[in-house]
Design a protein around this motif. Sequence first.
Motif, PDB file in Angstrom:
ATOM      1  N   VAL A  41       0.856  -1.186   0.000  1.00  0.00           N
ATOM      2  CA  VAL A  41       0.000   0.000   0.000  1.00  0.00           C
ATOM      3  C   VAL A  41       0.892   1.234   0.000  1.00  0.00           C
ATOM      4  O   VAL A  41       1.892   1.289   0.726  1.00  0.00           O
ATOM      5  CB  VAL A  41      -0.928   0.048   1.235  1.00  0.00           C
ATOM      6  CG1 VAL A  41      -1.752   1.332   1.244  1.00  0.00           C
ATOM      7  CG2 VAL A  41      -1.851  -1.161   1.266  1.00  0.00           C
ATOM      8  N   ALA A  42       0.561   2.213  -0.811  1.00  0.00           N
ATOM      9  CA  ALA A  42       1.319   3.465  -0.852  1.00  0.00           C
ATOM     10  C   ALA A  42       0.345   4.637  -0.829  1.00  0.00           C
ATOM     11  O   ALA A  42      -0.670   4.625  -1.534  1.00  0.00           O
ATOM     12  CB  ALA A  42       2.186   3.547  -2.099  1.00  0.00           C
ATOM     13  N   ARG A  60      -3.056   0.713  -9.384  1.00  0.00           N
ATOM     14  CA  ARG A  60      -3.103   2.016 -10.054  1.00  0.00           C
ATOM     15  C   ARG A  60      -3.005   3.136  -9.022  1.00  0.00           C
ATOM     16  O   ARG A  60      -3.593   3.064  -7.945  1.00  0.00           O
ATOM     17  CB  ARG A  60      -4.397   2.193 -10.846  1.00  0.00           C
ATOM     18  CG  ARG A  60      -4.481   1.357 -12.106  1.00  0.00           C
ATOM     19  CD  ARG A  60      -5.357   2.039 -13.144  1.00  0.00           C
ATOM     20  NE  ARG A  60      -4.863   3.354 -13.512  1.00  0.00           N
ATOM     21  CZ  ARG A  60      -3.881   3.561 -14.394  1.00  0.00           C
ATOM     22  NH1 ARG A  60      -3.273   2.544 -14.976  1.00  0.00           N
ATOM     23  NH2 ARG A  60      -3.501   4.782 -14.687  1.00  0.00           N
ATOM     24  N   ALA A  61      -2.221   4.174  -9.369  1.00  0.00           N
ATOM     25  CA  ALA A  61      -2.156   5.368  -8.529  1.00  0.00           C
ATOM     26  C   ALA A  61      -3.381   6.218  -8.830  1.00  0.00           C
ATOM     27  O   ALA A  61      -3.669   6.518  -9.998  1.00  0.00           O
ATOM     28  CB  ALA A  61      -0.880   6.157  -8.828  1.00  0.00           C
ATOM     29  N   GLU A  62      -4.101   6.571  -7.793  1.00  0.00           N
ATOM     30  CA  GLU A  62      -5.344   7.312  -7.976  1.00  0.00           C
ATOM     31  C   GLU A  62      -5.384   8.543  -7.072  1.00  0.00           C
ATOM     32  O   GLU A  62      -4.910   8.495  -5.930  1.00  0.00           O
ATOM     33  CB  GLU A  62      -6.544   6.420  -7.661  1.00  0.00           C
ATOM     34  CG  GLU A  62      -6.630   5.177  -8.531  1.00  0.00           C
ATOM     35  CD  GLU A  62      -7.743   4.237  -8.118  1.00  0.00           C
ATOM     36  OE1 GLU A  62      -8.212   3.471  -8.983  1.00  0.00           O
ATOM     37  OE2 GLU A  62      -8.128   4.260  -6.937  1.00  0.00           O
ATOM     38  N   ALA A  76       1.883  15.806 -17.869  1.00  0.00           N
ATOM     39  CA  ALA A  76       0.724  15.115 -18.429  1.00  0.00           C
ATOM     40  C   ALA A  76       0.684  13.643 -18.061  1.00  0.00           C
ATOM     41  O   ALA A  76      -0.400  13.058 -17.899  1.00  0.00           O
ATOM     42  CB  ALA A  76       0.707  15.281 -19.952  1.00  0.00           C
ATOM     43  N   ASP A  77       1.865  13.006 -17.917  1.00  0.00           N
ATOM     44  CA  ASP A  77       1.904  11.572 -17.623  1.00  0.00           C
ATOM     45  C   ASP A  77       2.083  11.290 -16.131  1.00  0.00           C
ATOM     46  O   ASP A  77       2.572  10.227 -15.737  1.00  0.00           O
ATOM     47  CB  ASP A  77       3.036  10.908 -18.412  1.00  0.00           C
ATOM     48  CG  ASP A  77       4.408  11.474 -18.028  1.00  0.00           C
ATOM     49  OD1 ASP A  77       4.455  12.528 -17.357  1.00  0.00           O
ATOM     50  OD2 ASP A  77       5.423  10.852 -18.401  1.00  0.00           O
ATOM     51  N   TYR A  78       1.682  12.247 -15.292  1.00  0.00           N
ATOM     52  CA  TYR A  78       1.881  12.147 -13.843  1.00  0.00           C
ATOM     53  C   TYR A  78       1.367  10.833 -13.274  1.00  0.00           C
ATOM     54  O   TYR A  78       2.084  10.116 -12.582  1.00  0.00           O
ATOM     55  CB  TYR A  78       1.188  13.320 -13.149  1.00  0.00           C
ATOM     56  CG  TYR A  78       1.313  13.317 -11.641  1.00  0.00           C
ATOM     57  CD1 TYR A  78       2.332  14.027 -11.007  1.00  0.00           C
ATOM     58  CD2 TYR A  78       0.404  12.610 -10.842  1.00  0.00           C
ATOM     59  CE1 TYR A  78       2.455  14.037  -9.623  1.00  0.00           C
ATOM     60  CE2 TYR A  78       0.526  12.607  -9.459  1.00  0.00           C
ATOM     61  CZ  TYR A  78       1.550  13.319  -8.855  1.00  0.00           C
ATOM     62  OH  TYR A  78       1.661  13.310  -7.490  1.00  0.00           O
ATOM     63  N   THR A  83       2.069   5.374 -11.143  1.00  0.00           N
ATOM     64  CA  THR A  83       1.604   3.987 -11.128  1.00  0.00           C
ATOM     65  C   THR A  83       2.784   3.043 -11.339  1.00  0.00           C
ATOM     66  O   THR A  83       2.946   2.056 -10.608  1.00  0.00           O
ATOM     67  CB  THR A  83       0.545   3.760 -12.216  1.00  0.00           C
ATOM     68  OG1 THR A  83      -0.649   4.476 -11.871  1.00  0.00           O
ATOM     69  CG2 THR A  83       0.212   2.273 -12.342  1.00  0.00           C
ATOM     70  N   ASN A  84       3.631   3.333 -12.334  1.00  0.00           N
ATOM     71  CA  ASN A  84       4.791   2.491 -12.621  1.00  0.00           C
ATOM     72  C   ASN A  84       5.781   2.482 -11.452  1.00  0.00           C
ATOM     73  O   ASN A  84       6.386   1.446 -11.133  1.00  0.00           O
ATOM     74  CB  ASN A  84       5.493   2.966 -13.888  1.00  0.00           C
ATOM     75  CG  ASN A  84       4.658   2.742 -15.132  1.00  0.00           C
ATOM     76  OD1 ASN A  84       3.802   1.845 -15.166  1.00  0.00           O
ATOM     77  ND2 ASN A  84       4.867   3.551 -16.165  1.00  0.00           N
ATOM     78  N   ARG A  85       5.940   3.638 -10.818  1.00  0.00           N
ATOM     79  CA  ARG A  85       6.863   3.716  -9.674  1.00  0.00           C
ATOM     80  C   ARG A  85       6.360   2.869  -8.511  1.00  0.00           C
ATOM     81  O   ARG A  85       7.118   2.113  -7.888  1.00  0.00           O
ATOM     82  CB  ARG A  85       7.013   5.176  -9.241  1.00  0.00           C
ATOM     83  CG  ARG A  85       7.901   5.380  -8.021  1.00  0.00           C
ATOM     84  CD  ARG A  85       8.308   6.839  -7.906  1.00  0.00           C
ATOM     85  NE  ARG A  85       7.144   7.707  -7.865  1.00  0.00           N
ATOM     86  CZ  ARG A  85       6.484   8.015  -6.741  1.00  0.00           C
ATOM     87  NH1 ARG A  85       6.870   7.484  -5.600  1.00  0.00           N
ATOM     88  NH2 ARG A  85       5.468   8.847  -6.770  1.00  0.00           N
ATOM     89  N   TYR A  86       5.079   2.971  -8.216  1.00  0.00           N
ATOM     90  CA  TYR A  86       4.509   2.185  -7.133  1.00  0.00           C
ATOM     91  C   TYR A  86       4.575   0.690  -7.429  1.00  0.00           C
ATOM     92  O   TYR A  86       4.835  -0.124  -6.536  1.00  0.00           O
ATOM     93  CB  TYR A  86       3.063   2.600  -6.886  1.00  0.00           C
ATOM     94  CG  TYR A  86       2.907   3.955  -6.211  1.00  0.00           C
ATOM     95  CD1 TYR A  86       3.810   4.393  -5.243  1.00  0.00           C
ATOM     96  CD2 TYR A  86       1.834   4.791  -6.531  1.00  0.00           C
ATOM     97  CE1 TYR A  86       3.667   5.621  -4.631  1.00  0.00           C
ATOM     98  CE2 TYR A  86       1.678   6.025  -5.919  1.00  0.00           C
ATOM     99  CZ  TYR A  86       2.596   6.437  -4.968  1.00  0.00           C
ATOM    100  OH  TYR A  86       2.442   7.654  -4.346  1.00  0.00           O
TER     101      TYR A  86
END
Length: 354
Positions: A41-42, A60-62, A76-78, A83-86
């Motif tokens: 969890v992040a 997914r980062a939300e 724009a790709d925040y 998501t990829n980092r998490y």
Amino acid sequence: MRTLIFVVLLGTGLHGAAAVAHSLKYFYTGSSGVPNFPEFVAVGMVDDVQIDHYDSNTRRAEPKQDWMSRVTEDRADYWERNTNRYRSHQQSFKVSIEDLKPRFNQTGGVHIFQLMYGCEWDDETREVNGFHEYGYDGEDFISFDLKTETWIAPKQQAVISKHEWEENKGLIANRRNYLAQICPEWLKKYVDYGRRSLLRTELPSVSLLQKTPSSPVSCHASGFYPDRATLIWRKDGEELHEDVELGEILPNHDGTFQTSADLKPSASEDWGKYECVFQLSGVKDDIVTRLDKAKIRSNEKNSLVIPIVIVAVVVLALVVVAALGFVVYRKKNAKQPPSPVTNPEVMEQLNPKA
């Protein structure tokens, strides 16, 4: 050194309206052996307000605040980058737990590996403080000291990581750059995005409560924002410390806060000398409530009502049971990457430039 806590689901916490100190914190929690809970969890927090969420179930980062939609104005790709980092840390945290178990002579069982990192910025003094801290099974494991640019290992099991990471000068430079430069820059952006929400003030309603005539009088303040507030008792204008029990500041379901302060008055004839004082950061005027018996709400006033209600409920229940019994009677009859602990290069990923 701070003590890391098991972050499960963070509610909305809030920091001050006119407060000059702001903070950006990220909490990563990897778990093993915890049933019915995501293994990773992040969450991100700005002034203790949750801004985003990721877990191994949703992957997914939300955003958790409406104003966080503005982040795409700068990048724009925040959300894709975060998501990829998490996801990357989800895998590394899983490996880290397996790496730490033998260090602590563990095999199975429930284990928690955590990371808290971020920065604090004072928009008045311009002072910046950064932190990057790991915890394992509820205790401090290893942390980065920004001032000395060294790793502090309170646990013997973390010494090997301390030596490896301090030999990696690139890692040290990466941490210094993020904590002292990148983190404060993004923190300022976030505060600007959520200014209307983060910097607002709301005053509470204050009530005097007492269970029985012999019980302490509780001064209860609820509905204030932010949480940088104090509630005290005074007598003849002097703050009281004896015979006073201060409560914690707790969140309400609507994002505001509540707190209380209990007082044991010395004598009933002196009650007019007591007053409860609520102070909110950034608000000039205090809310002063004088101790007045006529304004105290007590449970005794409703003591006769409760038995009557209980009797009524019991009678109603018996009627319903009887009716259902009659109906029944009638019917009866007719569901891997390298570990950040052993490989310091993974630490360089802990740089949320997005």
